[in-house]
Each structure stands twice: as C-alpha cells, then as structure tokens.
Design a protein around this motif. Sequence first.
Motif, mmCIF file in Angstrom:
data_model
loop_
_atom_site.group_PDB
_atom_site.id
_atom_site.type_symbol
_atom_site.label_atom_id
_atom_site.label_comp_id
_atom_site.label_asym_id
_atom_site.label_seq_id
_atom_site.Cartn_x
_atom_site.Cartn_y
_atom_site.Cartn_z
ATOM 1 N N ILE A 3 0.886 -0.912 -0.160
ATOM 2 C CA ILE A 3 -0.292 -0.373 0.128
ATOM 3 C C ILE A 3 0.970 1.346 -0.291
ATOM 4 N N GLU A 4 0.919 2.040 -1.092
ATOM 5 C CA GLU A 4 1.545 2.666 -0.830
ATOM 6 C C GLU A 4 0.749 4.609 -0.760
ATOM 7 N N ILE A 5 1.257 5.238 -0.072
ATOM 8 C CA ILE A 5 0.091 6.580 0.491
ATOM 9 C C ILE A 5 1.432 8.092 0.186
ATOM 10 N N THR A 6 0.891 8.889 -0.861
ATOM 11 C CA THR A 6 2.188 9.786 -1.258
ATOM 12 C C THR A 6 0.598 10.678 -0.906
ATOM 13 N N GLY A 7 1.328 12.160 -0.651
ATOM 14 C CA GLY A 7 0.869 13.274 0.014
ATOM 15 C C GLY A 7 -1.020 13.129 0.309
ATOM 16 N N VAL A 8 -0.692 12.434 1.531
ATOM 17 C CA VAL A 8 -2.041 12.579 1.563
ATOM 18 C C VAL A 8 -2.250 13.640 2.590
ATOM 19 N N SER A 9 -2.980 15.015 2.000
ATOM 20 C CA SER A 9 -4.159 16.051 3.434
ATOM 21 C C SER A 9 -5.056 15.065 3.341
ATOM 22 N N LYS A 10 -5.541 16.172 4.550
ATOM 23 C CA LYS A 10 -7.013 15.293 5.668
ATOM 24 C C LYS A 10 -7.628 16.860 6.743
ATOM 25 N N SER A 11 -8.264 17.503 6.241
ATOM 26 C CA SER A 11 -8.480 18.595 7.018
ATOM 27 C C SER A 11 -10.344 18.797 7.267
ATOM 28 N N PHE A 12 -10.109 18.623 8.928
ATOM 29 C CA PHE A 12 -12.021 18.739 8.775
ATOM 30 C C PHE A 12 -12.196 19.805 9.471
ATOM 31 N N GLY A 13 -12.596 20.625 8.829
ATOM 32 C CA GLY A 13 -12.848 22.349 9.296
ATOM 33 C C GLY A 13 -11.076 22.962 9.247
ATOM 34 N N PRO A 14 -11.560 23.891 9.788
ATOM 35 C CA PRO A 14 -10.200 23.901 10.585
ATOM 36 C C PRO A 14 -8.824 23.166 10.981
ATOM 37 N N ASP A 55 -8.144 15.001 0.973
ATOM 38 C CA ASP A 55 -8.254 16.595 -0.363
ATOM 39 C C ASP A 55 -7.345 16.569 -0.912
ATOM 40 N N SER A 56 -6.015 15.669 -0.490
ATOM 41 C CA SER A 56 -4.936 15.690 -1.411
ATOM 42 C C SER A 56 -4.381 14.944 -1.777
ATOM 43 N N GLY A 57 -3.576 14.091 -2.192
ATOM 44 C CA GLY A 57 -2.584 12.483 -2.345
ATOM 45 C C GLY A 57 -3.297 11.918 -3.265
ATOM 46 N N THR A 58 -2.442 10.911 -3.259
ATOM 47 C CA THR A 58 -3.349 8.897 -3.219
ATOM 48 C C THR A 58 -3.168 8.085 -2.586
ATOM 49 N N VAL A 59 -3.431 7.062 -2.459
ATOM 50 C CA VAL A 59 -3.352 5.927 -1.800
ATOM 51 C C VAL A 59 -3.614 4.656 -2.961
ATOM 52 N N LEU A 60 -2.231 3.354 -3.168
ATOM 53 C CA LEU A 60 -1.989 2.964 -4.416
ATOM 54 C C LEU A 60 -2.346 1.931 -3.683
ATOM 55 N N ILE A 61 -3.492 0.640 -3.330
ATOM 56 C CA ILE A 61 -3.567 -0.624 -3.684
ATOM 57 C C ILE A 61 -2.828 -1.372 -3.997
ATOM 58 N N ASP A 62 -1.500 -2.218 -3.767
ATOM 59 C CA ASP A 62 -1.062 -2.574 -5.300
ATOM 60 C C ASP A 62 -0.958 -2.658 -6.857
ATOM 61 N N GLY A 63 -0.169 -1.448 -6.595
ATOM 62 C CA GLY A 63 -0.318 -0.678 -7.526
ATOM 63 C C GLY A 63 -1.562 -0.134 -8.500
ATOM 64 N N GLU A 64 -2.357 -0.074 -8.054
ATOM 65 C CA GLU A 64 -4.000 0.350 -8.424
ATOM 66 C C GLU A 64 -4.403 1.574 -7.534
ATOM 67 N N PRO A 65 -5.229 2.846 -7.802
ATOM 68 C CA PRO A 65 -5.952 3.384 -7.039
ATOM 69 C C PRO A 65 -6.849 3.118 -6.237
ATOM 70 N N ALA A 66 -7.230 3.473 -4.629
ATOM 71 C CA ALA A 66 -8.031 2.953 -4.049
ATOM 72 C C ALA A 66 -8.725 3.105 -3.790
ATOM 73 N N ALA A 67 -9.297 4.595 -4.949
ATOM 74 C CA ALA A 67 -10.245 5.665 -4.249
ATOM 75 C C ALA A 67 -11.446 5.147 -5.218
ATOM 76 N N GLU A 68 -13.062 4.805 -4.416
ATOM 77 C CA GLU A 68 -14.217 3.969 -5.978
ATOM 78 C C GLU A 68 -13.455 3.195 -6.043
ATOM 79 N N ASN A 69 -12.664 2.033 -6.016
ATOM 80 C CA ASN A 69 -11.808 0.775 -6.609
ATOM 81 C C ASN A 69 -11.894 -0.813 -5.794
ATOM 82 N N ASP A 70 -13.309 -1.236 -6.213
ATOM 83 C CA ASP A 70 -13.778 -2.360 -5.381
ATOM 84 C C ASP A 70 -12.962 -3.293 -5.556
ATOM 85 N N ARG A 71 -12.134 -3.550 -6.776
ATOM 86 C CA ARG A 71 -11.165 -4.877 -6.808
ATOM 87 C C ARG A 71 -9.721 -4.810 -5.864
#
Lengths: 281, 122
Positions: A3-14, A55-71
């Motif tokens: 699992i490769e997590i790259t440059g992930v940022s997330k804010s909840f309000g401030p 908010d930004s950044g990517t998550v790859l699971i075994d090379g595939e983007p995780a977002a909305e990817n059931d496999r």
Amino acid sequence: MSIEITGVSKSFGPVAALKDVSLSIAEGKIYGLLGRNGAGKSTLLNIITNRLFADSGTVLIDGEPAAENDRALGKVYLMSEKHLYPEGMKVANVLKWSRHFYPDFDMDFALTLAEKFGLNLNKKVKALSTGYSSILKIIVSLSVNVPYVLLDEPVLGLDANHRDMFYKILVERYSLRPATYVISTHLIEEVAGIIEDVIIIKEGEIIRQESCEGLIAQGYTVSGNRTVVDQFIADKNVIGSDDLGGLKSAYILGTLDRGAVPADLEITRLDLQKLFIQLTA
Amino acid sequence: MLINTEDQRPIFIQIAEGIEDAILTGAYPEESQIPSTTEISIRYNINPATALKGVNILVDSGIMYKKRGVGMFVMAGAREKLQQKRRNQFFENYIVKLIAEAERLGISPREIIMMIERGYER
C-alpha cells in the motif's frame, strides 16, 4: 505488493488531521501504528479504505488507486471502532454476511474463534458488551483472509485474558497465513514484541517509520547522580528525562560510546513505550 | 524461558539465551527437536521473524541445526560448547559486577573470599 500512500492531506474544518502523509506498507509484515489521541491514526486508516476522502494525495493498493475501486479495496479490511452492521442483526448473520463480502472468508475458523472467546452467536449486535463487540470484530478481521488487515484499537474493552488470547491467535494466524497487519493501539507494551515495524504519527505527520528493533537500538537511557548525568548528556540528543531527587534518568537518541561512560552511570535500553512517550510529548 | 520487552537485551537475544539455558539444564537434550519458531512466537507473543532471528543465532554458532521440512535440533556436543562459552563470560558477567558492587559497599577482597567460602558451606 504494497500500500503506497503519497502526499495525503485531510482537514476537518480548520483542523488539519493529516499533513502531507507519505507511507509505504509492505506485504506480509505486522506494523504498529502508534500515536496519541487525535494524532490522525483513524483518519489515515479510513482514507486508505476509502471511507473518508483525502483533500489531496493518493493511495495505491498493489499499484491500483484505492478510491472507488472495489477490486483494490477488496484486498483491505478495516476493523474500526464503529460497527457497520445493522444493530438488530444477530452475530451469526454478521459472519454469514461477511462471507458474502469477502469470498475467502474462513467460516470454520470464525466459528472456532467464536467458541474460544465464548461469543454467543444468537445475540444481537446491539446487545453485545464493549468487549464482545471488539471480539466480534476481531473474529471477522482474522477470518476475512485478505492481504491487508487494518486493526483500529482491536483490544478496546477486552480483559487481560482475552487480550492475551487475541495476540496469540494473531501470531498463530500470521505464521500460518502471512498477511499484512496494521495495529493501531495505545497498549504499546503489549504489542511491542509482536510488531516488526513501527509507524509513529504525531499531529497529523509521520515522525518515524522503521523497524521496531532498529528504533529501540537508536537510543539508550542513562541514569545516576544528576550532576554526572547532566555532564554526560550535555552534548547529546536528549529526548526527555525523569528526575527523582538527586537522581536523574535521561533518554538519549544516538549511538553509545561505552568507553566514554563514567563508571557510576548506568546505561539501559529504551523501551518502545518510553521512546513513544518522549517522541510524542 | 522468560521474555520481557522491557529487558536490557533485545528480544531475539533473549530467545537465543533462553534456548541456551534449556540446553544447559538438559531440558532440550542433544539431538532432540526444539519447539518451532511458530510455537515460540505464540508462547511469548512475539513476531515470528524475531523468533527466527533468535534461533538463527544458534544455528550460525553451531548449537543447533535445521532438518529440512522437519524442524530444529540440538547439535551433538552443544552442551559442552555452551558451557565453555558461558565459562568465558562468567568473569565479565559475574566477577566484574561483583567487584564493582563490593567497592560501592566498601567490602574488602578478603571479605568477598570469606563470603564465597561461606556460600559453599551452606
């Protein structure tokens, strides 16, 4: 495979929960994800499994983007604090439905565990105590047979016997069917021997990712007469200290030159919990 | 064998020394099979990789050997080898520390010798 997590940022309000987090989670290792309350552990795990959106950044699971990817997401299981099952559902049906969602779900193993822990299959999910609610989730997590299992506070509410059982079953399962386990927990001493790599998160940033043994070996504790200790640590990277009258223990990062240690000072190893407390204070 | 994550020694060293102790006391006789790394890791709640690291120290130093597909065995002559090794460490591990503590307490060398003699008389 990772699992490769790259440059992930997330804010909840401030509030910035994660700040530009990059992380690699390799196949077949047990990780400890350690952080204080509110450090961003759960947010990170929820983003990996697409339950929260970065908010930004990517998550790859075994090379595939995780977002909305059931496999890709089918390879990851997250045991979270919240129950996602309908409250009126019986335990037996939770197991049955888990098999529908995870084709490799090992029902025999799940039933064996339920018996070992004394989990009543006929109870409704909402009627379970905090401990048994954790036990149900543990049983599902260990039975899904996916390559990546993320455990968010798995032993919440478990008594000492059940925690010990869980650690033993986890180690046994891992020996027989190696998978990646990421364990987020506050009970650091209990998992210190089990985890191979440590990920330490502080205020939304990853401050350490390395082997547990390697991290501990990077430092030491020096104890003795305060004046002598203070002299010895003057030019060293001190991450913290404890005082007791004229005695002092200082926690140092760096390699130790044994020859340079005054005879009346005692050198001991750092343990993971102490190191964690000092690094995240 | 006791494993303690707060101990001075890394866990894999504790595993290796624990098995050495068992060989020295005869709990694991020469040419007998020792527990698998899986069994060791479950018993002590430790990562199998750590258990393997500990066991491999003993394989590398000729105390144990692997039988492919069967398991780990204590090498013939392992006990004597370990006794020799522990004898060599005895001075560092016990005598040096004993003298340091005696000096802190103001115990003279003569008094130490008398205490040792008394210890043997018990």
